[in-house]
Design a protein around this motif. Structure first.
Motif, short mmCIF file in Angstrom:
data_model
loop_
_atom_site.label_atom_id
_atom_site.label_comp_id
_atom_site.label_asym_id
_atom_site.label_seq_id
_atom_site.Cartn_x
_atom_site.Cartn_y
_atom_site.Cartn_z
N LYS A 231 0.81 -1.22 0.00
CA LYS A 231 0.00 0.00 0.00
C LYS A 231 0.84 1.27 0.00
N ASN A 232 2.08 1.18 0.39
CA ASN A 232 2.92 2.37 0.47
C ASN A 232 3.64 2.61 -0.85
N ILE A 233 2.88 2.88 -1.90
CA ILE A 233 3.46 3.01 -3.23
C ILE A 233 4.27 4.29 -3.37
N ARG A 234 4.01 5.27 -2.53
CA ARG A 234 4.73 6.55 -2.64
C ARG A 234 6.01 6.56 -1.84
N LYS A 235 6.27 5.56 -1.07
CA LYS A 235 7.56 5.47 -0.37
C LYS A 235 8.62 5.06 -1.37
N ARG A 236 9.86 5.44 -1.08
CA ARG A 236 10.94 5.09 -1.99
C ARG A 236 11.35 3.63 -1.81
N ALA A 237 11.95 3.09 -2.85
CA ALA A 237 12.39 1.70 -2.82
C ALA A 237 13.56 1.54 -1.86
N VAL A 238 13.54 0.45 -1.09
CA VAL A 238 14.56 0.22 -0.07
C VAL A 238 15.04 -1.23 -0.18
N ILE A 239 16.36 -1.41 -0.14
CA ILE A 239 16.96 -2.74 -0.10
C ILE A 239 17.84 -2.81 1.13
N TRP A 240 17.59 -3.75 2.03
CA TRP A 240 18.33 -3.92 3.28
C TRP A 240 18.32 -2.64 4.11
N GLY A 241 17.24 -1.90 4.06
CA GLY A 241 17.13 -0.68 4.84
C GLY A 241 17.82 0.52 4.23
N LEU A 242 18.34 0.40 3.00
CA LEU A 242 19.04 1.50 2.34
C LEU A 242 18.33 1.87 1.04
N PRO A 243 18.27 3.17 0.71
CA PRO A 243 17.77 3.56 -0.61
C PRO A 243 18.68 3.01 -1.70
N ILE A 244 18.20 3.02 -2.92
CA ILE A 244 18.91 2.39 -4.03
C ILE A 244 20.32 2.96 -4.21
N SER A 245 20.47 4.29 -4.12
CA SER A 245 21.79 4.89 -4.34
C SER A 245 22.77 4.49 -3.24
#
Length: 94
Positions: free
Chosen positions: A8-22
């Motif tokens: 449901k949180n489509i507006r949140k940024r993508a996170v992998i292992w608690g870190l943003p993509i960059s």
């Protein structure tokens, strides 16, 4: 049968292992560099040092992503956007 939750949180940024993509990409570059150091140096102290460096980097990056105001110095957009030509003449009376 597997049960999937609805995202449901489509507006949140993508996170992998608690870190943003960059920041995750920066972490993976560090891990690859650490693996190259381990492969080409056969020292136990280098292995331990690289492991400690990667752990400290991960902790630092998660802290930075948790509080982004640490590196927020100025506003990105101006408060007023205008097409009026800017001149430095002062027409007001002193």
């Amino acid at each position: 049968m597997k049960k999937f939750e609805i995202y449901k949180n489509i507006r949140k940024r993508a996170v992998i292992w608690g870190l943003p993509i960059s920041l995750f990409a920066l972490m993976m570059i560090s891990v690859v560099g650490a693996l190259l150091m381990i492969i080409f140096s056969f020292s136990f102290s280098v292995m331990v040092g690289v492991f400690i460096f990667n752990a400290a980097l991960y902790i630092a990056l998660t802290r930075i992503s948790a509080s982004p105001q640490l590196f927020h110095f100025s506003k990105v957009f101006p408060e007023i956007i205008s097409n009026k030509k800017s001149n430095h003449f002062n027409y007001e009376q002193d």
